[in-house]
Structure formats: structure tokens, C-alpha cells
Write an enzyme that holds these catalytic residues in place. Structure first.
Site, PDB file in Angstrom:
ATOM      1  N   ASP A   1     -17.643  33.591   8.602  1.00 43.02           N
ATOM      2  CA  ASP A   1     -18.738  34.469   9.290  1.00 43.02           C
ATOM      3  C   ASP A   1     -18.403  35.728   9.152  1.00 43.02           C
ATOM      4  O   ASP A   1     -18.730  35.301   7.875  1.00 43.02           O
ATOM      5  CB  ASP A   1     -18.022  34.129  10.947  1.00 43.02           C
ATOM      6  CG  ASP A   1     -19.274  34.808  12.100  1.00 43.02           C
ATOM      7  OD1 ASP A   1     -20.401  34.506  12.196  1.00 43.02           O
ATOM      8  OD2 ASP A   1     -18.874  36.252  12.347  1.00 43.02           O
TER       9      ASP A   1
ATOM     10  N   TYR B   1     -22.449  45.084  12.098  1.00 43.33           N
ATOM     11  CA  TYR B   1     -24.237  44.871  12.629  1.00 43.33           C
ATOM     12  C   TYR B   1     -24.521  45.978  11.948  1.00 43.33           C
ATOM     13  O   TYR B   1     -25.041  46.345  10.844  1.00 43.33           O
ATOM     14  CB  TYR B   1     -24.297  43.830  13.266  1.00 43.33           C
ATOM     15  CG  TYR B   1     -23.826  42.424  13.425  1.00 43.33           C
ATOM     16  CD1 TYR B   1     -24.366  41.110  12.800  1.00 43.33           C
ATOM     17  CD2 TYR B   1     -22.468  42.206  14.424  1.00 43.33           C
ATOM     18  CE1 TYR B   1     -23.889  40.143  12.548  1.00 43.33           C
ATOM     19  CE2 TYR B   1     -21.891  40.785  14.196  1.00 43.33           C
ATOM     20  CZ  TYR B   1     -22.876  39.929  13.045  1.00 43.33           C
ATOM     21  OH  TYR B   1     -22.528  38.575  13.734  1.00 43.33           O
TER      22      TYR B   1
ATOM     23  N   HIS C   1     -21.795  26.156  12.918  1.00 38.78           N
ATOM     24  CA  HIS C   1     -21.275  27.268  12.298  1.00 38.78           C
ATOM     25  C   HIS C   1     -19.457  27.644  13.130  1.00 38.78           C
ATOM     26  O   HIS C   1     -19.040  28.033  12.059  1.00 38.78           O
ATOM     27  CB  HIS C   1     -21.637  28.871  13.086  1.00 38.78           C
ATOM     28  CG  HIS C   1     -21.279  30.130  13.213  1.00 38.78           C
ATOM     29  ND1 HIS C   1     -21.720  30.634  11.456  1.00 38.78           N
ATOM     30  CD2 HIS C   1     -20.234  30.768  13.565  1.00 38.78           C
ATOM     31  CE1 HIS C   1     -21.428  31.423  11.172  1.00 38.78           C
ATOM     32  NE2 HIS C   1     -20.614  31.980  12.098  1.00 38.78           N
TER      33      HIS C   1
END
Length: 295
Positions: free
Chosen positions: A98, A205, A273
Site C-alpha cells: 500500500d 494523501y 488488498h
């Protein structure tokens, strides 16, 4: 046995866990996890390596700078390099998942001379992710959560009802399928509850401005490389991919060999994921085989 340590690096205090001895194999976690995500791999590879898993800056017991710019990719790359040098190693194996994978791709581009091998689990190469976010409507939709992660409301939504949304996304599937325990759930809740930890994770982010363009016309990007013009990986690389990932779609594997000439790709058809938790033995075997190979 896991050993907790701290290192003062690049103006932050990084917490990291080690086990074993020998050459370094370092594991980088993603959002919204922490070093604990790699406990199965630490146990396995600590048998014949110095296995290391830091809390990335912003997470759990590591420092959480207040300035969003302190989470830009060049700082994250510098943390990895400084930690390796702190451990006395200029060459190591890097394994990541990730957002940790985003840092690992960028690290390999910036400092290939430090890496013997690179292993990335369910994180797309920065050049390909930029392409998919621009051209693939399905990936744009799958990545919409990245836009609201950057809003001021994100912390409130994710912390409400004792982190209910994070528990539902990360922990509950593992409890139902038997790969997480109640002890694991408590460990995640404790990590998320560290002051500033959730904001620290979301700042990855925000600093990268990562995601599809918003409906308000906000231009975001999928390219989190330190140098957008330098995108070819010069390190032998293994990519492990759970094909049922709802966040990163299979299009992220298309054309990967153009950016990664020395590529080994292992697909796990029923993996999501969270494949490092769902299939730890299989993931470990792929990593071991790749490390042992002559590639």
C-alpha cells in the site's frame, strides 16, 4: 521475540521493531496500518535476516509532524535511507505494501544502489497509477476515497464510533475469515488512538495530492515519484498482487514491465488488498523464492 527501538532521524523520531540478525530486510506498511501489519513476515524472515518494520512517520509511536509538507515523498524516502544507515547497512531488501509500496517504488527510483531487491505488494507503480487515474474511469471511481481523505472532515468520519469505518474495512474481514483475532483488533485500535496518528496517515494523501481529479476541478495525481521523469526501476523487483483488490484494479499491472525491466509478477486470484494477512504463508513463500533467485 520482537524488539522495540527508536531512532532520531531527519528531525523525527521513528519507532521500529526488529527480530533476528544478519542482512537487513525492511518492511514498510501502508494506510491505515503500522509495523504490526508485518508480524507474520517478521517472524518468518527473522529466522535468517535482521527483519525490520518501522512505524512510518505519522503513525503509531513515531513522530507526527504537524506540517503537511513534511509528508512529501522526499522526506519519506529520506526516512528509509536514514533508518537503513542507522542499522549499519547500505544495501538491503525492501518489502512494502500500500502506501509503504508507494514509498518503496519512489525509494528504488531515487536510490537503486541501496537495494538488493524490491518486493511490492498491492501498490501500483507511480507512472502506471498516473496513467490509470487519467484514463481508466473504473480506477478513477475506485480511488474517489483518496479525494475525501484530503478533506478536513476525514478525521471526524474515520474516528467516529470508535473508528467504526476503519474497523469495518481493515479488521472485520479478518475476524470473519479467521486471520485476525480480538487481540489484533485491540492492537489496531490502540495504534489509531495515538494522538495525531490518523491525521499523520491522511497527510500522506494530502502531501502527495494523490487521487483522481475532483468534481470541483481540483487536479490531483497518481505520480508520487520524487522525480516524475525518472520512472524506470533498475532493481530486480517482485510484485505480489491480490487480484480482488477493490482500490487498485488489475489495469495497474498492464505495461508494468515497461517500467520494471527485471520484473517477477505473482498474482493471487482470491487475494484482496489485504493479501499479506489473508495468505501470509503464500506471500512469504513468494518472497523467499524471489530472494533466493538469481534475478
Amino acid at each position: 521475540m520482537f524488539n522495540d527501538s527508536y531512532a532520531e532521524l531527519n528531525g523525527v523520531r521513528l519507532h521500529y521493531v526488529t527480530t533476528g540478525q544478519g542482512k537487513v530486510i525492511m518492511f514498510l506498511h501502508g494506510f491505515p496500518e503500522f509495523w504490526y501489519a508485518w508480524r507474520n513476515q517478521l517472524t518468518e524472515f527473522g529466522r535468517d535476516y535482521l527483519a525490520v518494520a518501522p512505524d512510518m512517520r505519522g503513525y503509531n509511536l513515531s513522530s507526527k509532524p504537524a506540517d503537511v509538507e513534511q509528508y512529501r515523498i522526499n522526506y519519506l524516502i529520506a526516512d528509509v535511507r536514514a533508518l537503513a544507515e542507522h542499522l549499519g547497512h547500505k544495501r538491503f531488501i525492501l518489502v512494502a505494501h500500500d502506501w509503504g509500496g508507494g514509498v518503496a517504488w519512489a525509494f528504488a527510483l531515487a536510490h537503486p544502489e541501496y537495494l538488493e531487491k524490491l518486493i511490492v505488494v498491492n501498490m501500483t507503480h507511480p507512472g502506471i497509477f498516473q496513467r490509470e487515474l487519467h484514463n481508466n474511469p473504473a480506477q478513477q471511481k475506485a480511488s474517489e476515497y483518496m479525494v475525501w481523505f484530503q478533506t478536513p472532515e476525514a478525521e471526524q468520519r474515520l474516528t467516529s464510533n470508535n473508528y467504526a469505518q476503519l474497523v469495518e474495512t481493515v479488521v472485520d474481514p479478518g475476524l470473519k475469515q479467521g486471520y485476525f483475532t480480538e487481540e489484533d483488533r485491540q492492537a489496531y485500535l490502540e495504534a489509531w488512538s495515538q494522538p495525531g496518528a490518523l491525521t499523520g496517515g491522511l497527510n500522506y494523501y494530502r502531501a502527495a495530492r494523490l487521487g483522481p481529479g475532483s468534481s470541483e476541478g481540483k487536479q490531483l495525481t497518481g505520480n508520487y515519484a520524487a522525480d516524475p521523469f525518472k520512472l524506470v526501476i533498475q532493481v530486480p523487483t517482485l510484485v505480489i498482487w491480490g487480484e480482488q483488490d477493490p482500490y487498485l484494479l488489475p489495469g495497474n499491472l498492464k505495461g508494468l514491465e515497461e517500467f520494471v525491466p527485471n520484473l517477477t509478477l505473482k498474482r493471487i486470484p482470491d487475494g484482496t488488498h489485504w493479501v499479506i494477512h489473508e495468505h501470509p504463508e503464500l506471500v512469504n513463500s513468494y518472497i523467499r523464492d524471489f530472494i533466493a533467485s538469481e534475478s
